[in-house]
Design an enzyme around this catalytic site. Structure first.
Site, PDB file in Angstrom:
ATOM      1  N   ASP A   1      -6.472   1.024   1.021  1.00 16.07           N
ATOM      2  CA  ASP A   1      -6.502   1.168   2.481  1.00 16.07           C
ATOM      3  C   ASP A   1      -7.866   0.706   2.986  1.00 16.07           C
ATOM      4  O   ASP A   1      -8.661   0.132   2.231  1.00 16.07           O
ATOM      5  CB  ASP A   1      -6.195   2.604   2.895  1.00 16.07           C
ATOM      6  CG  ASP A   1      -7.317   3.574   2.520  1.00 16.07           C
ATOM      7  OD1 ASP A   1      -8.236   3.181   1.745  1.00 16.07           O
ATOM      8  OD2 ASP A   1      -7.290   4.714   3.000  1.00 16.07           O
TER       9      ASP A   1
ATOM     10  N   LYS B   1       0.827  -1.203   0.000  1.00 18.98           N
ATOM     11  CA  LYS B   1       0.000   0.000   0.000  1.00 18.98           C
ATOM     12  C   LYS B   1       0.867   1.260   0.000  1.00 18.98           C
ATOM     13  O   LYS B   1       0.627   2.180  -0.790  1.00 18.98           O
ATOM     14  CB  LYS B   1      -0.926   0.017   1.215  1.00 18.98           C
ATOM     15  CG  LYS B   1      -1.908   1.185   1.218  1.00 18.98           C
ATOM     16  CD  LYS B   1      -2.612   1.340   2.547  1.00 18.98           C
ATOM     17  CE  LYS B   1      -1.699   1.961   3.578  1.00 18.98           C
ATOM     18  NZ  LYS B   1      -2.386   2.313   4.836  1.00 18.98           N
TER      19      LYS B   1
END
Length: 230
Positions: free
Chosen positions: A158, A140
């Site tokens: 997320d 991420k």
């Protein structure tokens, strides 16, 4: 940082669609999100690719607002891996002590700064594999840096994007990577670069976890979620 306009007029009260998202549905969804916010940006404040990387590492399990509050005075003086190493872990911990997990994060930031100096000439690499080898950097974080700092059309999944992708039916998945792959397939090419910003902001301010603001949602009639709010 200037505030962005997160929504335009709420969607017309149309029957919600059922079944999987089609290409035309995704095109319409992102066209509306773009109309509401033509130039989406990360809410993390940074000065260069290095400070962006540090900010994203610090933002894990923390709010962007909280991170910005801590990093504003830090980045005013420390904006390179060399300066961060010179600052040292003890003083960095003190600077970021208002952020959750600050002890571990301080250790990782110093370690990744040392790795950047040792392996990359003090520069943030424009490469996912190299980024993910840095301490405290996962997929991420690498995706955010590649997107925001270097303009790659990466999608950083997320908690907000994971929720929105599943709740709307846009790209259902049981893991962040599965959702990322689904989004890569369904999002039209023209919207990919900014797509994760639109989805994050939508999840942060409209499609919130406990009580989504469905009546104010610009994509409500495209969403497969049964509205909980009226």
């Amino acid at each position: 940082m200037a505030k962005v306009r997160l929504s335009s007029k709420p969607s017309k009260k149309l029957p919600k669609k059922r079944g999987p998202f089609l290409a035309a549905d995704a095109e319409e969804l992102f066209a509306r999100l773009k109309a509401a916010n033509p130039n989406p940006r990360t809410e993390l404040e940074f000065k260069n690719p290095y400070t962006l990387l540090v900010a994203v590492v610090l933002s894990a399990q923390a709010t962007d607002k909280g991170v910005n509050k801590a990093t504003a005075p830090l980045f005013a003086k420390v904006d390179s891996p060399q300066k961060m190493v010179a600052l040292g872990e003890t003083r960095l911990r003190e600077a970021i002590k208002t952020i959750g997990l600050f002890n571990t994060k301080a250790k990782n930031v110093i370690a990744l700064s040392e790795a950047l100096i040792r392996d990359h000439g003090g520069k943030v690499p424009e490469d996912r594999e190299a980024l993910e080898k840095l301490p405290g950097v996962g997929r991420k974080t690498a995706n955010v840096v590649l997107n925001v700092a270097f303009g790659h059309a990466t999608i950083a999944v997320d908690t907000h994007i994971f929720r929105v992708a599943n709740r709307t039916g846009l790209a259902p998945g049981t893991t962040p990577l599965e959702v990322e792959r689904g989004l890569e397939k369904i999002i039209p090419e023209a919207y990919k670069r900014d797509s994760h910003h639109w989805l994050i902001l939508h999840g942060r301010y409209v499609c919130v976890a406990r009580k989504p603001n469905c009546p104010a949602c610009v994509i409500a009639d495209l969403c497969r979620y049964e509205a909980k709010t009226v």
